[in-house]
Design a protein around this motif. Structure first.
Motif, PDB file in Angstrom:
ATOM      1  N   LEU A   1     -12.716   1.131 -10.509  1.00  0.00           N
ATOM      2  CA  LEU A   1     -13.142   1.568  -9.181  1.00  0.00           C
ATOM      3  C   LEU A   1     -12.238   2.706  -8.729  1.00  0.00           C
ATOM      4  O   LEU A   1     -11.169   2.919  -9.296  1.00  0.00           O
ATOM      5  CB  LEU A   1     -13.034   0.409  -8.182  1.00  0.00           C
ATOM      6  N   SER A   2     -12.703   3.442  -7.705  1.00  0.00           N
ATOM      7  CA  SER A   2     -11.842   4.498  -7.169  1.00  0.00           C
ATOM      8  C   SER A   2     -11.225   4.027  -5.866  1.00  0.00           C
ATOM      9  O   SER A   2     -11.836   3.287  -5.098  1.00  0.00           O
ATOM     10  CB  SER A   2     -12.645   5.779  -6.952  1.00  0.00           C
ATOM     11  N   MET A   3      -9.982   4.437  -5.652  1.00  0.00           N
ATOM     12  CA  MET A   3      -9.242   3.973  -4.479  1.00  0.00           C
ATOM     13  C   MET A   3      -8.531   5.152  -3.833  1.00  0.00           C
ATOM     14  O   MET A   3      -7.955   5.993  -4.521  1.00  0.00           O
ATOM     15  CB  MET A   3      -8.206   2.939  -4.922  1.00  0.00           C
ATOM     16  N   MET A   4      -8.594   5.200  -2.505  1.00  0.00           N
ATOM     17  CA  MET A   4      -7.891   6.262  -1.787  1.00  0.00           C
ATOM     18  C   MET A   4      -6.794   5.658  -0.937  1.00  0.00           C
ATOM     19  O   MET A   4      -6.984   4.621  -0.300  1.00  0.00           O
ATOM     20  CB  MET A   4      -8.869   7.023  -0.897  1.00  0.00           C
ATOM     21  N   GLY A   5      -5.630   6.267  -0.970  1.00  0.00           N
ATOM     22  CA  GLY A   5      -4.508   5.786  -0.171  1.00  0.00           C
ATOM     23  C   GLY A   5      -3.444   6.853  -0.081  1.00  0.00           C
ATOM     24  O   GLY A   5      -3.437   7.797  -0.866  1.00  0.00           O
ATOM     25  N   PRO A   6      -2.539   6.740   0.896  1.00  0.00           N
ATOM     26  CA  PRO A   6      -1.546   7.798   1.121  1.00  0.00           C
ATOM     27  C   PRO A   6      -0.390   7.747   0.119  1.00  0.00           C
ATOM     28  O   PRO A   6       0.094   6.676  -0.232  1.00  0.00           O
ATOM     29  CB  PRO A   6      -1.043   7.511   2.533  1.00  0.00           C
ATOM     30  N   ASP A   7       0.023   8.924  -0.318  1.00  0.00           N
ATOM     31  CA  ASP A   7       1.151   9.060  -1.228  1.00  0.00           C
ATOM     32  C   ASP A   7       2.398   9.362  -0.405  1.00  0.00           C
ATOM     33  O   ASP A   7       2.463  10.367   0.281  1.00  0.00           O
ATOM     34  CB  ASP A   7       0.854  10.223  -2.193  1.00  0.00           C
ATOM     35  N   VAL A   8       3.376   8.455  -0.472  1.00  0.00           N
ATOM     36  CA  VAL A   8       4.603   8.693   0.301  1.00  0.00           C
ATOM     37  C   VAL A   8       5.641   9.457  -0.525  1.00  0.00           C
ATOM     38  O   VAL A   8       6.754   9.681  -0.080  1.00  0.00           O
ATOM     39  CB  VAL A   8       5.235   7.389   0.833  1.00  0.00           C
ATOM     40  N   GLY A   9       5.262   9.854  -1.728  1.00  0.00           N
ATOM     41  CA  GLY A   9       6.138  10.710  -2.512  1.00  0.00           C
ATOM     42  C   GLY A   9       7.219   9.985  -3.291  1.00  0.00           C
ATOM     43  O   GLY A   9       8.207  10.589  -3.678  1.00  0.00           O
ATOM     44  N   MET A  10       7.043   8.684  -3.541  1.00  0.00           N
ATOM     45  CA  MET A  10       8.046   7.963  -4.316  1.00  0.00           C
ATOM     46  C   MET A  10       7.633   7.803  -5.778  1.00  0.00           C
ATOM     47  O   MET A  10       8.454   7.868  -6.675  1.00  0.00           O
ATOM     48  CB  MET A  10       8.270   6.565  -3.735  1.00  0.00           C
ATOM     49  N   GLN A  11       6.348   7.585  -6.017  1.00  0.00           N
ATOM     50  CA  GLN A  11       5.877   7.283  -7.365  1.00  0.00           C
ATOM     51  C   GLN A  11       4.360   7.457  -7.401  1.00  0.00           C
ATOM     52  O   GLN A  11       3.690   7.205  -6.402  1.00  0.00           O
ATOM     53  CB  GLN A  11       6.256   5.831  -7.694  1.00  0.00           C
ATOM     54  N   ASN A  12       3.823   7.888  -8.536  1.00  0.00           N
ATOM     55  CA  ASN A  12       2.365   7.914  -8.685  1.00  0.00           C
ATOM     56  C   ASN A  12       1.832   6.477  -8.676  1.00  0.00           C
ATOM     57  O   ASN A  12       2.394   5.609  -9.323  1.00  0.00           O
ATOM     58  CB  ASN A  12       1.974   8.560 -10.008  1.00  0.00           C
ATOM     59  N   TRP A  13       0.722   6.291  -7.986  1.00  0.00           N
ATOM     60  CA  TRP A  13       0.214   4.920  -7.871  1.00  0.00           C
ATOM     61  C   TRP A  13      -0.118   4.324  -9.230  1.00  0.00           C
ATOM     62  O   TRP A  13       0.054   3.145  -9.462  1.00  0.00           O
ATOM     63  CB  TRP A  13      -1.009   4.890  -6.929  1.00  0.00           C
TER      64      TRP A  13
ATOM     65  N   ASN B   1      19.420   4.886  -4.823  1.00  0.00           N
ATOM     66  CA  ASN B   1      20.401   4.816  -3.748  1.00  0.00           C
ATOM     67  C   ASN B   1      20.402   3.475  -3.045  1.00  0.00           C
ATOM     68  O   ASN B   1      21.441   2.963  -2.677  1.00  0.00           O
ATOM     69  CB  ASN B   1      20.092   5.892  -2.714  1.00  0.00           C
ATOM     70  N   SER B   2      19.208   2.976  -2.802  1.00  0.00           N
ATOM     71  CA  SER B   2      19.111   1.723  -2.067  1.00  0.00           C
ATOM     72  C   SER B   2      17.933   0.928  -2.615  1.00  0.00           C
ATOM     73  O   SER B   2      17.093   1.466  -3.332  1.00  0.00           O
ATOM     74  CB  SER B   2      18.892   1.999  -0.578  1.00  0.00           C
ATOM     75  N   ARG B   3      17.858  -0.353  -2.264  1.00  0.00           N
ATOM     76  CA  ARG B   3      16.766  -1.205  -2.730  1.00  0.00           C
ATOM     77  C   ARG B   3      15.430  -0.679  -2.236  1.00  0.00           C
ATOM     78  O   ARG B   3      14.429  -0.760  -2.934  1.00  0.00           O
ATOM     79  CB  ARG B   3      16.962  -2.629  -2.216  1.00  0.00           C
ATOM     80  N   GLU B   4      15.441  -0.128  -0.999  1.00  0.00           N
ATOM     81  CA  GLU B   4      14.186   0.382  -0.457  1.00  0.00           C
ATOM     82  C   GLU B   4      13.668   1.542  -1.317  1.00  0.00           C
ATOM     83  O   GLU B   4      12.473   1.657  -1.555  1.00  0.00           O
ATOM     84  CB  GLU B   4      14.368   0.835   0.992  1.00  0.00           C
ATOM     85  N   ASP B   5      14.575   2.413  -1.778  1.00  0.00           N
ATOM     86  CA  ASP B   5      14.165   3.526  -2.635  1.00  0.00           C
ATOM     87  C   ASP B   5      13.532   2.989  -3.914  1.00  0.00           C
ATOM     88  O   ASP B   5      12.518   3.507  -4.394  1.00  0.00           O
ATOM     89  CB  ASP B   5      15.382   4.388  -3.023  1.00  0.00           C
ATOM     90  N   TYR B   6      14.146   1.963  -4.481  1.00  0.00           N
ATOM     91  CA  TYR B   6      13.641   1.373  -5.712  1.00  0.00           C
ATOM     92  C   TYR B   6      12.286   0.725  -5.450  1.00  0.00           C
ATOM     93  O   TYR B   6      11.325   0.917  -6.196  1.00  0.00           O
ATOM     94  CB  TYR B   6      14.659   0.350  -6.225  1.00  0.00           C
ATOM     95  N   ARG B   7      12.206  -0.015  -4.360  1.00  0.00           N
ATOM     96  CA  ARG B   7      10.974  -0.713  -4.011  1.00  0.00           C
ATOM     97  C   ARG B   7       9.804   0.264  -3.891  1.00  0.00           C
ATOM     98  O   ARG B   7       8.686  -0.034  -4.309  1.00  0.00           O
ATOM     99  CB  ARG B   7      11.174  -1.463  -2.693  1.00  0.00           C
TER     100      ARG B   7
ATOM    101  N   PRO C   1      -1.059  13.410   0.153  1.00  0.00           N
ATOM    102  CA  PRO C   1       0.238  13.087   0.755  1.00  0.00           C
ATOM    103  C   PRO C   1       0.089  12.536   2.177  1.00  0.00           C
ATOM    104  O   PRO C   1      -0.837  12.912   2.899  1.00  0.00           O
ATOM    105  CB  PRO C   1       0.991  14.419   0.759  1.00  0.00           C
ATOM    106  N   LEU C   2       0.994  11.669   2.543  1.00  0.00           N
ATOM    107  CA  LEU C   2       0.937  10.986   3.835  1.00  0.00           C
ATOM    108  C   LEU C   2       0.790  11.967   5.007  1.00  0.00           C
ATOM    109  O   LEU C   2       0.034  11.716   5.933  1.00  0.00           O
ATOM    110  CB  LEU C   2       2.200  10.132   4.001  1.00  0.00           C
ATOM    111  N   ASP C   3       1.523  13.097   4.942  1.00  0.00           N
ATOM    112  CA  ASP C   3       1.512  14.075   6.044  1.00  0.00           C
ATOM    113  C   ASP C   3       0.108  14.546   6.387  1.00  0.00           C
ATOM    114  O   ASP C   3      -0.229  14.703   7.549  1.00  0.00           O
ATOM    115  CB  ASP C   3       2.322  15.320   5.664  1.00  0.00           C
ATOM    116  N   SER C   4      -0.693  14.817   5.350  1.00  0.00           N
ATOM    117  CA  SER C   4      -2.009  15.391   5.620  1.00  0.00           C
ATOM    118  C   SER C   4      -3.116  14.363   5.359  1.00  0.00           C
ATOM    119  O   SER C   4      -4.273  14.724   5.235  1.00  0.00           O
ATOM    120  CB  SER C   4      -2.227  16.630   4.750  1.00  0.00           C
ATOM    121  N   PHE C   5      -2.725  13.103   5.275  1.00  0.00           N
ATOM    122  CA  PHE C   5      -3.695  12.085   4.895  1.00  0.00           C
ATOM    123  C   PHE C   5      -4.832  11.966   5.894  1.00  0.00           C
ATOM    124  O   PHE C   5      -6.002  11.867   5.528  1.00  0.00           O
ATOM    125  CB  PHE C   5      -3.005  10.729   4.738  1.00  0.00           C
TER     126      PHE C   5
END
Lengths: 553, 323
Positions: free
Chosen positions: A73-85, A429-435, A108-112
């Protein structure tokens, strides 16, 4: 010359996106679905039929895999720039479990927001919107046009056992996600523990230490706040010998407005209801006028950043990183300061003015709508719903909150869900970055049920400290959600949209002018008259009717 | 009677023959010059597909566009969207801002490339000429987003280099970014910096067409350098100037949208909100496609009328015009 080519760009885009042939695989199904939906709408009496015998036959109602034969299926969602879905372990693991794979489309989230609007206008929709922040207007508009599928029948027919259980146990949630026509077009983020309606404001701990202000002595009234900001300005709390401190930082006031408005008893910056069920529009209240007066005072004494209306959030953060900000808003203070999580920067305590006995404090309603939706082009609505239903179970929520087991965390006790962190790979740097590289549920409103169990054993000193700050500085103030989650009818929605187009611009512009003194506050009556003429009373009337309808339903 | 009949027959026969002839020659002309038609075909198709094709979508300006129903099947509403725009609170502000920014830009930005090109033309030193030209062209290649970033960084009240220079000279710097009075100047002058060099190219090309014999003859007659510029160079490029002026006036309601949007903030909004940013806001952000198409259509019609009017004037007053 350039300009003349561009004038019709709006219409040309939509024309050409319509012109592209839809993927042939889904063409037949979408036509079938589309016509059956249209038939459903026009006849009025019969309800639209979602899904088909064919697509349902491929779905297992229980357990994994979800589909017998693999589907994409195709899915659309915002890219926050951490990793390709497609590279996220959460999706990969889920694909193994479910037998459903996805083709991702991630602006990207900015222009989502812009991109999402274009997709709706184009006539060629993704099969699924994930974490796409569909507004209530989107749901009502595109739902009533048949672009978004109504999900309530599938939920009640056993394709979403986890979600159904939640909805049955909490009728209030079901009420909040159902539109006036009785349909559920989107699934929510459910987080009954969530507290922040807006990210909190934080004091700069270094500044407080330099000025010898204890946490117990933090301002509790607007005058005390004013005094402290003056000290930030004058006493060089960052100790660099320069008067470069910015006592109160803001970007267009959107970050601080709702916290400070509470000082004059206003719960929300837009539409809110009081305890008696009366609906108010914040921007025409007397309290808002007092707020403007106060902010104008801060501005004229250089206590409010003079770049408030021209800077970007990044520029504000840069000032925070160079230790210039005294009071600012962010998810956590260290996001602005840089560095590691620290308990040094205390949370802002709601302040009150003389006009009220206690400050009005907003709390998150515990629910956000528009996190997940299925469109008419989806060939497998049943499977899609079963897929997302997993997110409303403990295991699924865990998979999409922290990624698959063994990467960032591991289970200690399977029975009571106790977990512990694994060591952080050195490149992060932090767990959040890894997550953020493991799962799409990072910085986006994704469909899930966030229960306290998810964090069991994973709370560190910093998290416990934040909990305590929340307890003392928000929950202790008897907070309420500014306005219940409710839907307008398509007619009401379109009236609001056209009324608000100019009004929102005017209000934003006048706020900036009043605060910076470009327009003296003596112009308030004129402002009020203009806003009323633009239809503010009608807006209140519409929302009051919707509120009453919601309350009595 | 008979004679008459035969006459008519004859006439008929002749006219048929001539029509056939016409068709015949038309195809003959095409087949004779097929290479030329082939050459122009891509451009012709480009305009047909990308500029005329999309006009089919204009109809949503008179409809209530519903994505699910598509362009053709959305219900008609007549001129409702236009009436709403004309009655809108910001209508006159938008018109005023769009016109003043465009006119300001035209008055300041139009003559400068001409002057610069005339100056370039007088430089004889090849190395110096090339260097100066390259330096003045360079800003043209900066993208709009970067350009807006440069402007904001240079004019930031706390760190901007231009603001610091003004303060260093002992003046207090105006709030370039937030004062509505400064927006238009900031917009126009940064545009001049960016595009003047590039704008000289077309005039330099026109100037290269000047017959050197004219200059030689003028020098023999003792004409000064000013005299020669005035009497030889300028008259040569007048047709180019006229055509470019007509084209510029034709897009007077279409100011560069991206740069304005990027420099816009709530404080300078009263002088920076133009028709195109309004269309963007209502169309793409507030999802009112029909309304914003109506506004865009209004904009285009006004532009087209201005173009025709100016062309008319140019044709009356001089022999140069677009058509």
């Amino acid at each position: 010359m350039k300009g003349s080519f561009r004038t019709h760009s709006g219409s040309s885009t939509s024309f050409f996106q319509r012109f592209k042939a839809p993927r042939t695989a889904t063409l037949v199904l979408s036509i079938v679905l589309g016509t059956s939906l249209l038939a459903g709408c026009s006849s009025g009496s019969s309800e639209p039929q979602v899904g088909s015998a064919e697509s349902a036959a491929n779905v297992n109602k229980e357990g994994f895999p979800i589909v017998k034969e693999k589907i994409t299926l195709s899915m659309m969602g915002p890219d926050v720039g951490m990793q390709n879905w497609k590279d996220m372990p959460a999706f990969q693991e889920m694909e193994k479990l479910s037998n459903i794979s996805f083709k991702f489309e991630n602006p990207p989230l900015d222009s989502f927001e812009t991109k999402k609007n274009l997709v709706f206008a184009s006539g060629e929709y993704p099969d699924i919107f994930y974490a796409s922040s569909l507004t209530q207007a989107d749901e009502v508009n595109y739902g009533s046009q048949g672009i978004l599928l109504p999900l309530e029948d599938l939920i009640d027919n056993g394709y979403a056992p986890n979600l159904k259980k939640v909805l049955d146990e909490n009728p209030a949630i079901r009420k909040s996600i159902t539109t006036p026509d009785g349909h559920i077009y989107s699934l929510p983020v459910i987080n009954q523990q969530s507290i922040w309606y807006r990210s909190p404001m934080w004091y700069n701990g270094d500044f407080l230490e330099a000025l010898n202000v204890k946490e117990a002595d933090l301002p509790k009234t607007t005058e005390e706040l004013y005094d402290l900001l003056v000290r930030f300005r004058d006493e060089d709390p960052n100790g660099n010998g320069k008067k470069d401190e910015i006592p109160l930082a803001s970007v267009k006031l959107d970050d601080v407005r709702s916290w400070l408005l509470g000082a004059w008893g206003i719960y929300g910056e837009d539409i809110y209801n009081d305890a008696n069920g009366k609906v108010h529009f914040a921007r025409t209240e007397d309290g808002y006028r007092e707020f403007l007066t106060y902010m104008n005072r801060l501005w004229s004494e250089k206590l409010l950043d003079h770049e408030t209306f021209s800077q970007t959030p990044d520029q504000k953060k840069a000032k925070g990183a160079s230790n210039q900000l005294g009071l600012f808003q962010d998810w956590h203070a260290y996001f602005t300061h840089g560095g590691k999580p620290t308990t040094k920067d205390p949370m802002f305590i709601p302040v009150k003015s003389d006009a009220v006995d206690k400050p009005a404090v907003a709390i998150h309603p515990g629910l956000s709508t528009g996190a997940f939706a299925i469109t008419e082009s989806n060939p497998a609505p049943e499977a899609s719903l079963r897929w997302v239903d997993y997110m409303y179970s403990y295991d699924g929520a865990m998979l999409f909150d922290k990624g698959p087991e063994g990467l960032i965390y591991e289970t200690v006790n399977k029975e009571d869900h106790t977990k512990k962190w694994k060591p952080l790979p050195s490149e992060y740097n932090s767990r959040e970055d890894y997550r953020g590289t493991l799962t799409p549920n990072y910085g986006t409103p994704a469909p899930t049920l966030l229960s306290p169990d998810l964090q069991k054993g994973l709370k560190e000193d910093f998290d416990l400290w934040v909990d305590k700050q929340n307890e003392e500085k928000i929950l202790a103030y008897d907070p309420q959600p500014p306005f219940p989650i409710l839907y307008l009818t398509p007619e009401e929605q379109s009236e609001i949209s056209s009324l608000r187009a100019d009004m929102d611009t005017y209000i934003q512009q006048m706020e900036a002018k009043f605060v910076t003194g470009q327009e003296p506050l003596s112009g308030w009556d004129n402002y009020l008259a203009t806003v009323k003429q633009m239809g503010s009373d009608r807006i209140i009337e519409i929302y009051q009717a919707a509120y009453d309808r919601w309350k009595n339903s | 009677m008979q004679k008459n009949m035969s006459d008519t027959v004859q006439v008929k026969g002749r006219s048929q023959a001539s029509a056939q002839d016409k068709r015949h020659t038309f195809w003959k002309r095409i087949s004779r010059n097929w290479e030329l038609y082939l050459l122009i075909a891509p451009a012709f198709l480009y305009f047909l597909i990308f500029h005329y094709g999309p006009m089919y979508g204009i109809q949503i300006a008179f409809k209530n566009f519903l994505p699910a129903r598509g362009i053709t099947d959305s219900p008609w509403v007549g001129f409702d969207h236009f009436i709403r725009f004309f009655n809108s609170y910001y209508f006159w502000d938008l018109i005023r801002n769009t016109l003043t920014i465009s006119l300001y830009q035209l008055i300041v930005g139009f003559p400068l490339p001409i002057l610069l090109a005339l100056a370039f033309n007088e430089i004889r030193n090849g190395w110096f000429k090339r260097t100066v030209q390259t330096v003045t062209y360079a800003p043209h290649f900066i993208s709009v987003v970067v350009m807006a970033g440069i402007i904001v960084t240079f004019l930031s009240p706390s760190t901007g280099i231009i603001v610091k220079m003004i303060e260093w000279m002992g003046f207090s710097s105006p709030a370039f970014l937030t004062d509505p009075a400064w927006f238009k100047t900031m917009y126009v002058l940064s545009g001049v910096w960016q595009s003047t060099g590039w704008g000289t190219i077309i005039y330099l090309a026109a100037l290269s067409a000047v017959d050197p014999q004219l200059h030689e003859a003028a020098i023999v007659d003792g004409a000064s350098r000013w005299r020669r510029i005035w009497s030889i160079n300028i008259p040569t490029i007048i047709p180019t100037i006229t055509i470019l002026l007509i084209l510029n006036v034709g897009s007077i309601l279409g100011v560069g949208f991206e740069k304005i949007l990027l420099l816009q903030n709530p404080l300078n909004m009263s002088s920076s909100d133009v028709i195109d940013t309004f269309v963007y806001r209502t169309g793409l952000l507030n999802v009112q496609y029909s309304f914003s198409t109506a506004v865009g259509l209004f904009n285009s019609v006004v532009n087209a009328l201005l173009l025709i009017a100016v062309n008319q004037v140019a044709r009356k007053t001089s022999e140069h015009s677009l058509w």
